[in-house]
Scaffold this motif. Structure first.
Motif, PDB file in Angstrom:
ATOM      1  N   PRO A   1       0.833  -1.211   0.000  1.00  0.00           N
ATOM      2  CA  PRO A   1       0.000   0.000   0.000  1.00  0.00           C
ATOM      3  C   PRO A   1       0.862   1.254   0.000  1.00  0.00           C
ATOM      4  N   LEU A   2       0.421   2.268  -0.714  1.00  0.00           N
ATOM      5  CA  LEU A   2       1.172   3.521  -0.753  1.00  0.00           C
ATOM      6  C   LEU A   2       1.267   4.124   0.643  1.00  0.00           C
ATOM      7  N   ASP A   3       2.461   4.452   1.064  1.00  0.00           N
ATOM      8  CA  ASP A   3       2.655   5.129   2.336  1.00  0.00           C
ATOM      9  C   ASP A   3       3.473   6.396   2.110  1.00  0.00           C
ATOM     10  N   THR A   4       3.782   7.105   3.192  1.00  0.00           N
ATOM     11  CA  THR A   4       4.469   8.394   3.072  1.00  0.00           C
ATOM     12  C   THR A   4       5.838   8.254   2.421  1.00  0.00           C
ATOM     13  N   ARG A   5       6.592   7.263   2.834  1.00  0.00           N
ATOM     14  CA  ARG A   5       7.935   7.103   2.267  1.00  0.00           C
ATOM     15  C   ARG A   5       7.853   6.814   0.769  1.00  0.00           C
ATOM     16  N   MET A   6       6.903   5.996   0.365  1.00  0.00           N
ATOM     17  CA  MET A   6       6.747   5.695  -1.055  1.00  0.00           C
ATOM     18  C   MET A   6       6.383   6.951  -1.833  1.00  0.00           C
ATOM     19  N   ARG A   7       5.458   7.734  -1.308  1.00  0.00           N
ATOM     20  CA  ARG A   7       5.031   8.959  -2.009  1.00  0.00           C
ATOM     21  C   ARG A   7       6.195   9.919  -2.203  1.00  0.00           C
ATOM     22  N   MET A   8       7.035  10.019  -1.200  1.00  0.00           N
ATOM     23  CA  MET A   8       8.173  10.930  -1.322  1.00  0.00           C
ATOM     24  C   MET A   8       9.180  10.431  -2.344  1.00  0.00           C
ATOM     25  N   ARG A   9       9.432   9.140  -2.334  1.00  0.00           N
ATOM     26  CA  ARG A   9      10.341   8.590  -3.343  1.00  0.00           C
ATOM     27  C   ARG A   9       9.764   8.764  -4.749  1.00  0.00           C
ATOM     28  N   ILE A  10       8.478   8.511  -4.885  1.00  0.00           N
ATOM     29  CA  ILE A  10       7.826   8.654  -6.190  1.00  0.00           C
ATOM     30  C   ILE A  10       7.945  10.091  -6.688  1.00  0.00           C
ATOM     31  N   ALA A  11       7.703  11.054  -5.790  1.00  0.00           N
ATOM     32  CA  ALA A  11       7.757  12.465  -6.186  1.00  0.00           C
ATOM     33  C   ALA A  11       9.138  12.831  -6.720  1.00  0.00           C
ATOM     34  N   VAL A  12      10.194  12.386  -6.024  1.00  0.00           N
ATOM     35  CA  VAL A  12      11.552  12.728  -6.442  1.00  0.00           C
ATOM     36  C   VAL A  12      11.900  12.056  -7.763  1.00  0.00           C
ATOM     37  N   LEU A  13      11.614  10.768  -7.891  1.00  0.00           N
ATOM     38  CA  LEU A  13      11.983  10.052  -9.113  1.00  0.00           C
ATOM     39  C   LEU A  13      11.191  10.550 -10.317  1.00  0.00           C
ATOM     40  N   CYS A  14       9.918  10.883 -10.101  1.00  0.00           N
ATOM     41  CA  CYS A  14       9.098  11.360 -11.214  1.00  0.00           C
ATOM     42  C   CYS A  14       9.477  12.778 -11.645  1.00  0.00           C
ATOM     43  N   ALA A  15      10.166  13.521 -10.767  1.00  0.00           N
ATOM     44  CA  ALA A  15      10.594  14.875 -11.120  1.00  0.00           C
ATOM     45  C   ALA A  15      11.820  14.863 -12.020  1.00  0.00           C
ATOM     46  N   GLY A  16      12.421  13.699 -12.206  1.00  0.00           N
ATOM     47  CA  GLY A  16      13.507  13.588 -13.157  1.00  0.00           C
ATOM     48  C   GLY A  16      14.892  13.580 -12.535  1.00  0.00           C
ATOM     49  N   PRO A  17      15.913  13.449 -13.366  1.00  0.00           N
ATOM     50  CA  PRO A  17      17.295  13.404 -12.882  1.00  0.00           C
ATOM     51  C   PRO A  17      17.663  14.672 -12.110  1.00  0.00           C
ATOM     52  N   ASN A  18      18.473  14.494 -11.074  1.00  0.00           N
ATOM     53  CA  ASN A  18      18.993  15.601 -10.253  1.00  0.00           C
ATOM     54  C   ASN A  18      17.933  16.260  -9.382  1.00  0.00           C
ATOM     55  N   ALA A  19      16.728  15.666  -9.289  1.00  0.00           N
ATOM     56  CA  ALA A  19      15.710  16.200  -8.387  1.00  0.00           C
ATOM     57  C   ALA A  19      16.040  15.776  -6.957  1.00  0.00           C
ATOM     58  N   ALA A  20      15.538  16.542  -5.981  1.00  0.00           N
ATOM     59  CA  ALA A  20      15.805  16.224  -4.580  1.00  0.00           C
ATOM     60  C   ALA A  20      14.608  16.603  -3.724  1.00  0.00           C
ATOM     61  N   LEU A  21      14.344  15.808  -2.714  1.00  0.00           N
ATOM     62  CA  LEU A  21      13.295  16.124  -1.747  1.00  0.00           C
ATOM     63  C   LEU A  21      13.708  17.365  -0.972  1.00  0.00           C
ATOM     64  N   ALA A  22      12.754  18.249  -0.654  1.00  0.00           N
ATOM     65  CA  ALA A  22      13.109  19.529  -0.038  1.00  0.00           C
ATOM     66  C   ALA A  22      12.085  19.949   1.005  1.00  0.00           C
ATOM     67  N   GLY A  23      12.388  21.055   1.682  1.00  0.00           N
ATOM     68  CA  GLY A  23      11.453  21.678   2.613  1.00  0.00           C
ATOM     69  C   GLY A  23      11.061  20.786   3.770  1.00  0.00           C
ATOM     70  N   ALA A  24       9.782  20.875   4.167  1.00  0.00           N
ATOM     71  CA  ALA A  24       9.285  20.117   5.318  1.00  0.00           C
ATOM     72  C   ALA A  24       9.399  18.614   5.094  1.00  0.00           C
ATOM     73  N   ALA A  25       9.230  18.184   3.839  1.00  0.00           N
ATOM     74  CA  ALA A  25       9.354  16.756   3.534  1.00  0.00           C
ATOM     75  C   ALA A  25      10.780  16.274   3.787  1.00  0.00           C
ATOM     76  N   ALA A  26      11.760  17.059   3.366  1.00  0.00           N
ATOM     77  CA  ALA A  26      13.163  16.696   3.610  1.00  0.00           C
ATOM     78  C   ALA A  26      13.470  16.708   5.098  1.00  0.00           C
ATOM     79  N   ALA A  27      12.884  17.660   5.833  1.00  0.00           N
ATOM     80  CA  ALA A  27      13.099  17.712   7.287  1.00  0.00           C
ATOM     81  C   ALA A  27      12.595  16.430   7.940  1.00  0.00           C
ATOM     82  N   TRP A  28      11.451  15.953   7.484  1.00  0.00           N
ATOM     83  CA  TRP A  28      10.915  14.697   8.018  1.00  0.00           C
ATOM     84  C   TRP A  28      11.814  13.525   7.626  1.00  0.00           C
ATOM     85  N   TRP A  29      12.276  13.511   6.391  1.00  0.00           N
ATOM     86  CA  TRP A  29      13.135  12.423   5.915  1.00  0.00           C
ATOM     87  C   TRP A  29      14.437  12.363   6.709  1.00  0.00           C
TER      88      TRP A  29
END
Length: 293
Positions: free
Chosen positions: A56-84
């Motif tokens: 089942p989709l969870d928070t960690r999966m959603r964050m990984r999906i967001a970064v990978l779908c944003a393309g090469p050299n993308a990075a998690l940022a802001g409050a999401a990165a603080a949580w990570w």
């Protein structure tokens, strides 16, 4: 040839979200990849991005999906990165990703994408995911969530002031830059004095009367006071600027004042910047109580 042990490890380490390149690295062929998608074992999310179907989709999966779908050299940022990074306990409902400037691609569902080019010093890998490094994460998360993120990170030695200053210099002009610069300046120059200046501005623009600054009372000097009603208003700086000795002194001072008939109100930087009307409401309530006594 497919290395099933390596594939299981890769999927576990990446929360079931992966790229075609990562699958190939485990010996999966194009035909095997396509077959798993056709039979429903894997779900294709974007070009070259997949996830397992049985989790089942969870928070960690959603964050990984967001970064990978944003393309090469993308990075998690802001409050999401603080949580990570483990700097905060709660994850945002909508992660933020920084993608390279000039990116061409579809919007990333369920995520906010900022476009700018990150300095290599501002990107790190944590648990196999590209994330903004802690100094930039703290700066951006403090804008998203509040200055308490910066205060806590400094207090717990997750980051140093000089690192925040350097990250701020490297990222001038980004979203939220003026606010984070002001926070860093307050930390650098002394939080208590900065908080006191904000308190003065707040009181000057209010209907509260009779307040004075730096009032001698016995062996103490109060930050603010309304002498007519024996109301002491004490301003605390950031926890980062506190220590055990100062904490003990403040409590002894407060107990002495109360024993001598003073009402003591304590406010923090967070109160003054995040809920100034609540601060004024507390002062007004103390005045009403003193007047009615």
């Amino acid at each position: 040839m497919e290395d099933r042990a390596a594939l299981r490890t890769m999927l576990a380490d990446h929360d079931g979200v992966f790229t075609a390149a990562q699958a190939y690295g485990c010996g999966v062929s194009d035909d095997q990849l396509r077959r798993r998608v056709v039979v429903g074992d894997w779900i294709r999310l974007a070009r070259g991005v997949f996830r397992v179907a049985d989790r089942p989709l969870d928070t960690r999966m959603r964050m990984r999906i967001a970064v990978l779908c944003a393309g090469p050299n993308a990075a998690l940022a802001g409050a999401a990165a603080a949580w990570w990074h483990g700097l905060v306990n709660s994850a945002p409902t909508r992660p933020t990703v920084i993608a390279r400037r000039g990116r061409h691609g579809s919007p990333v569902s369920g995520a906010t994408v900022w476009h700018r080019t990150l300095d290599p010093l501002d990107v790190t890998s944590k648990n196999g995911l590209a994330v903004t490094a802690i100094p930039l994460t703290v700066l951006d998360a403090s804008v998203d969530i509040g200055v308490r993120v910066m205060d806590s990170a400094l207090l717990r030695n997750h980051v140093r002031l000089d690192q925040l200053i350097e990250a701020q210099k490297r990222n001038v002009g980004r979203r939220g830059s003026p606010r984070s610069r002001a926070m860093v300046a307050a930390m650098t120059s002394g939080a208590r004095s900065e908080a006191e200046r904000k308190a003065v501005a707040l009181l000057r623009n209010s209907d509260v009367e009779g307040w004075v600054v730096n009032v001698p009372v016995g062996k103490y000097v109060l930050d603010f006071a309304i002498p007519e009603h024996k109301i002491a208003i004490e301003i605390d700086g950031f926890a980062f600027h506190s220590d055990a000795e100062a904490f003990q002194h403040d409590r002894e001072r407060q107990n002495d004042l109360i024993a001598n008939g003073w009402t003591v109100l304590r406010f923090t930087w967070h109160d003054l910047t995040g809920r100034p009307q609540w601060v004024l409401a507390q002062i007004r309530a103390a005045i009403r109580q003193a007047t009615a006594a």
